[in-house]
Design a protein around this motif. Sequence first.
Motif, mmCIF file in Angstrom:
data_model
loop_
_atom_site.group_PDB
_atom_site.id
_atom_site.type_symbol
_atom_site.label_atom_id
_atom_site.label_comp_id
_atom_site.label_asym_id
_atom_site.label_seq_id
_atom_site.Cartn_x
_atom_site.Cartn_y
_atom_site.Cartn_z
ATOM 1 N N THR A 1 29.511 56.744 39.724
ATOM 2 C CA THR A 1 30.966 56.738 39.824
ATOM 3 C C THR A 1 31.278 56.947 41.295
ATOM 4 O O THR A 1 31.079 58.045 41.828
ATOM 5 C CB THR A 1 31.645 57.803 38.933
ATOM 6 O OG1 THR A 1 33.063 57.795 39.185
ATOM 7 C CG2 THR A 1 31.099 59.180 39.167
ATOM 8 N N SER B 1 38.386 54.775 34.074
ATOM 9 C CA SER B 1 37.559 55.944 33.761
ATOM 10 C C SER B 1 36.387 56.064 34.726
ATOM 11 O O SER B 1 35.835 55.067 35.192
ATOM 12 C CB SER B 1 37.024 55.831 32.333
ATOM 13 O OG SER B 1 36.154 56.899 32.025
ATOM 14 N N ARG B 2 35.979 57.306 34.971
ATOM 15 C CA ARG B 2 34.761 57.584 35.729
ATOM 16 C C ARG B 2 33.596 57.826 34.773
ATOM 17 O O ARG B 2 32.708 58.631 35.039
ATOM 18 C CB ARG B 2 34.959 58.780 36.655
ATOM 19 C CG ARG B 2 36.073 58.607 37.660
ATOM 20 C CD ARG B 2 36.089 59.712 38.699
ATOM 21 N NE ARG B 2 35.040 59.525 39.702
ATOM 22 C CZ ARG B 2 34.843 60.339 40.746
ATOM 23 N NH1 ARG B 2 35.608 61.420 40.898
ATOM 24 N NH2 ARG B 2 33.878 60.103 41.605
ATOM 25 N N GLY C 1 29.669 60.673 32.232
ATOM 26 C CA GLY C 1 30.789 60.741 33.155
ATOM 27 C C GLY C 1 30.653 61.884 34.127
ATOM 28 O O GLY C 1 29.823 62.781 33.950
ATOM 29 N N THR D 1 36.665 63.945 31.620
ATOM 30 C CA THR D 1 36.413 62.508 31.678
ATOM 31 C C THR D 1 35.644 62.033 30.457
ATOM 32 O O THR D 1 35.993 61.032 29.823
ATOM 33 C CB THR D 1 35.625 62.168 32.961
ATOM 34 O OG1 THR D 1 36.446 62.421 34.097
ATOM 35 C CG2 THR D 1 35.183 60.718 32.968
ATOM 36 N N ALA E 1 37.735 62.234 27.208
ATOM 37 C CA ALA E 1 38.691 61.133 27.113
ATOM 38 C C ALA E 1 37.990 59.833 26.739
ATOM 39 O O ALA E 1 38.502 59.039 25.939
ATOM 40 C CB ALA E 1 39.432 60.978 28.440
ATOM 41 N N ALA E 2 36.799 59.599 27.300
ATOM 42 C CA ALA E 2 36.075 58.365 27.015
ATOM 43 C C ALA E 2 35.623 58.294 25.566
ATOM 44 O O ALA E 2 35.485 57.196 25.005
ATOM 45 C CB ALA E 2 34.873 58.251 27.946
#
Length: 869
Positions: free
Chosen positions: A93, A148-149, A290, A302, A305-306
């Motif tokens: 990332t 997204s990361r 992430g 992160t 959320a993913a």
Amino acid sequence: MKGTARAALAVCTALLTTTLTTAAAASSAAATPGQVMPGVLAGHPTREMSETARLADRRALVSGERAYAMGDETGLYPATGWHTLGEMGGYWTPPVKLLDGLWLGVNGSWLGKDVPAAAYHRGWGYQRFDYHSSGLDAGRVEFVPAGSRAVVVGLTLRSATSRTVSLAVDAHSELMPAYPWGGTTPSATDETPDQGAYAGGALVFTDTGTPPGQAKRDYAAVVAGSRAPSGHQLGKDHRGPQDPAVVCPATGDAPYRCDDSPFGKGTGGQLDYQVSLKAGTAQTVWFAVGGGDTGVGDAKATVAAALRDPEKALGQVLATRRQVAAHTSVDLPGDRLLQQSVEWSKQNLADSVQQARDLQVRPVNAGTAYPPAKGTVAKARWYGAGFPDYPWLFATDGEYTAFAAVAAGQSDVVKDHMRALRDVSEVLNDHSGKVAHEVVSTGDVYFGANADAGNTDETVKFPSIVALVWRWTGDNGFRDEMYDFATRNLHYVYDHLDADHDGWPEGLANVERPGMGSEKLDSTVYLDRGLRDLADLATSKGDHATAAWATGKADDLEKRFDDQWWYGGDAKAYADSIDDVADPANDNTKIFQRHWIGVTPMEVELTKPDGSTSPLSTAEHGLTALQQRETPCYTGDLGLYHTGTGPTSDPKGNPGASCDSVVSSVASDREIFSLNSSIMAVAEGNYGRLAADQQGRYTTGNARIQLDPSIWELPGAMPEIAPSPDFPANIDHSFTTRSMALQAWGTYGVLWPVVHQQLGVSPDLGRGKVLVVPQVPAGQNRVAGNDIVLGRGSVDVSASHNGKVWRTDVRSAGLHASVVAGAVLPADARVAGVTVNGHAVQFTAVPTSRGLEIRVPVGDKASVVITTR
């Protein structure tokens, strides 16, 4: 084109059509036996390219704007790349690497090793792998959610019988920044060890050390799944079947394949799961990798959320990529291979977009220094030059890529790329106007500070890309935002890079090879274009002083250009450089080395004060030079050589044909870069040379290395270098010595020839005008394109040629501009009449380097028919 070449192309096209049709059917229908995938892929039509041979020898790539991952096409992770030896693959990332890899095991067998991969599929915005063993099929899919990361990995399992299977997920961290590299000062050897932990059902890796001379880090990577694990392990290994790791040597020749680098200071862990399967029913378990450079809390958020709704996130990625595909949708019945290359080139551009935050700008003097940062750029977004070793912000790469991007409807990314270049350059170079060359996602500038010798070509190209975007979008705000910097670009060159005041700029350019004079051909060519484009921008703003200055400089350069730069004799080419470096007093000595930059006088398109356009080269010299470059001394099976063959004083001798008697001081270099072929394809198009044995040789070369299964490494991705006499195919190199698997600039030689030259789309929206004058390639009957984005509007174009009749159909929407349409005829054509929507009209005949352009004003919807005698 020779008969054998036509036969090869026919086979390639047949293979391509079969691959695309099969993949499209598979992705829009129920999974076939041995192939399982998440429901969102089965339910949404998409496009894939597939590979089944030598999967362990091929790199695999999935990319989003804030994260990407590279392994091989079995789902394993060889040590990859050379900037930091072996560390350029894995999960990233920008500007931080997270993991060396993520390995999946089912019932004690590792996928990709114990259970071999059956197939690899590269789709638009995702990649997937197929595995099957007795009674159990598995499919792995990877993608990056928008913004997204994190990289999301889905494992879909389907069993012939109802049972519970054990699932192991190994992860090995490698938290390190994109810079410093293995051979720089400081070095990647100064990395601090990672720490591993288990918390809340996730593997948590951190690096909070402070390497010598660098700032304290707060790097973190988190690996978690969509369900609670049944157990976990921590330890120094955990590379799945790649334990114990084969470590690449720090110096000397690396083996074809190794597992980690001598710089690695990561650690590992494993998550264990029990998955209950019902007979014949597929089930997907999701994982996410992430993190970044802002601490554990952000990394956990992160990943959470993913994993919130992976199928929805994947659906959004697919929808976004369908939008990319919808713009500049072409129909080329006479060249289906090129048509598919246009489609995949748009996706390659989308794959290349990268972002980073809080770039700490510092000049590292080609890796020999590491001073304190001069300032911070809060946000940057750009077209990464190439994966895995060049995913950063480059000037020259982005300036070529910009032409492809505007043709693909991606002007917004070009704007961001140019803003990033300006922002970094202004901090780095104290507002001098010089453009930085190579900017790592950390903000470290490897080359391009005021104290560096070059690269001159990048600074002089900047105003042209501003003008390009302005013409294709009509965005006066962007023009005004960039205007001051663009003006200072060219003043910097005249103030600092023309010591002998002869008008030819000094410094490095695209070819950084020994024996060249201090003044390079390509810098001169692009300076002239930059002057013309700056004058055009200045005139539009009412800055008459700058317009007069730039126009005067360009007039003087063009008046003297051919006398100074045409080499003459049987070279049939322009000199590569002037000024004998061994004898500085011998000013303006022509030096001929057969480099690809000899094509640039034909490749540029100059916009004159009256609005007309033309290449820099004269018609006589331009055509002579192009025909010479088509010979075996310069062109191979897949495109244009970096440096042509011929007599040389270099001890290596001449391995190829000789087409002239000039004795060069350098050896030939028969590497075919996708950029070289792009330059040649565009140059041919500027002179109306669109036939299969002219422009078609070079567009076909780039398309084949991207789409031909007998040639590609990464399906659908155009690489940096084609298989060439002096560069074996990437899959025959070690993983640490290959060229880029995907290089953005090659798309210039596909999208620009099709959209701007064949379809003839030439907007000048800054002045409320659009010119659409197509040229159907010789030997073909029709070309067409829909939804070609121009500003906030679009244009559809269809052009056909049948005997003495040329027809162009144009539809425009939302342009708020006057449209002129027509067609390119042979230079000696005699027009019998022109109609628009069936009514006879007056027309304008304009002789150009392409041929005779017939132009007529049209409305939003028009059919222009031109009949010749």
